[in-house]
Design a protein around this motif. Structure first.
Motif, mmCIF file in Angstrom:
data_model
loop_
_atom_site.group_PDB
_atom_site.id
_atom_site.type_symbol
_atom_site.label_atom_id
_atom_site.label_comp_id
_atom_site.label_asym_id
_atom_site.label_seq_id
_atom_site.Cartn_x
_atom_site.Cartn_y
_atom_site.Cartn_z
ATOM 1 N N ASN A 240 0.851 -1.184 0.000
ATOM 2 C CA ASN A 240 0.000 0.000 0.000
ATOM 3 C C ASN A 240 0.887 1.234 0.000
ATOM 4 O O ASN A 240 1.314 1.698 1.059
ATOM 5 C CB ASN A 240 -0.923 -0.006 1.221
ATOM 6 C CG ASN A 240 -2.011 1.031 1.115
ATOM 7 O OD1 ASN A 240 -1.847 2.053 0.474
ATOM 8 N ND2 ASN A 240 -3.132 0.764 1.753
ATOM 9 N N ARG B 165 0.404 4.260 -0.134
ATOM 10 C CA ARG B 165 -0.037 5.398 0.671
ATOM 11 C C ARG B 165 0.218 5.178 2.163
ATOM 12 O O ARG B 165 0.062 6.089 2.956
ATOM 13 C CB ARG B 165 -1.514 5.671 0.419
ATOM 14 C CG ARG B 165 -1.772 6.030 -1.043
ATOM 15 C CD ARG B 165 -3.214 6.150 -1.340
ATOM 16 N NE ARG B 165 -3.631 7.500 -1.030
ATOM 17 C CZ ARG B 165 -4.877 7.897 -1.047
ATOM 18 N NH1 ARG B 165 -5.834 7.045 -1.343
ATOM 19 N NH2 ARG B 165 -5.188 9.133 -0.776
ATOM 20 N N LYS C 4 -1.533 3.431 4.238
ATOM 21 C CA LYS C 4 -2.759 3.318 5.037
ATOM 22 C C LYS C 4 -2.877 1.900 5.578
ATOM 23 O O LYS C 4 -2.420 0.946 4.971
ATOM 24 C CB LYS C 4 -3.972 3.681 4.195
ATOM 25 C CG LYS C 4 -3.981 5.137 3.808
ATOM 26 C CD LYS C 4 -5.322 5.514 3.302
ATOM 27 C CE LYS C 4 -5.379 7.021 3.153
ATOM 28 N NZ LYS C 4 -6.736 7.489 3.037
#
Length: 62
Positions: A19, A21, A23
């Motif tokens: 992931n 990002r 998150k």
């Protein structure tokens, strides 16, 4: 993989590969990766229908 984001574990190179990002809501099933919570819910409902996930109307009635 379980991780503790308060310890920076969502920012490791291994997790960022899953992931980018960083998150926490990431679900993996083999090579398949789902990164958003609504998509995770839809995937779980489709792939594992029993027991069914509660519907909004069922939660409101309680």
């Amino acid at each position: 993989m379980r991780l503790d984001p308060t310890k920076g574990q969502s920012k490791t190179p291994e997790y960022l590969a899953l992931n980018p990002r960083g998150k926490v809501q990431t679900l993996t099933n083999g090579e398949f990766v789902v990164r958003e919570s609504i998509a995770i819910m839809a995937y779980l409902e489709r792939e594992m229908p029993d027991p069914a996930l509660r519907r909004c109307s069922q939660r409101r009635s309680r």
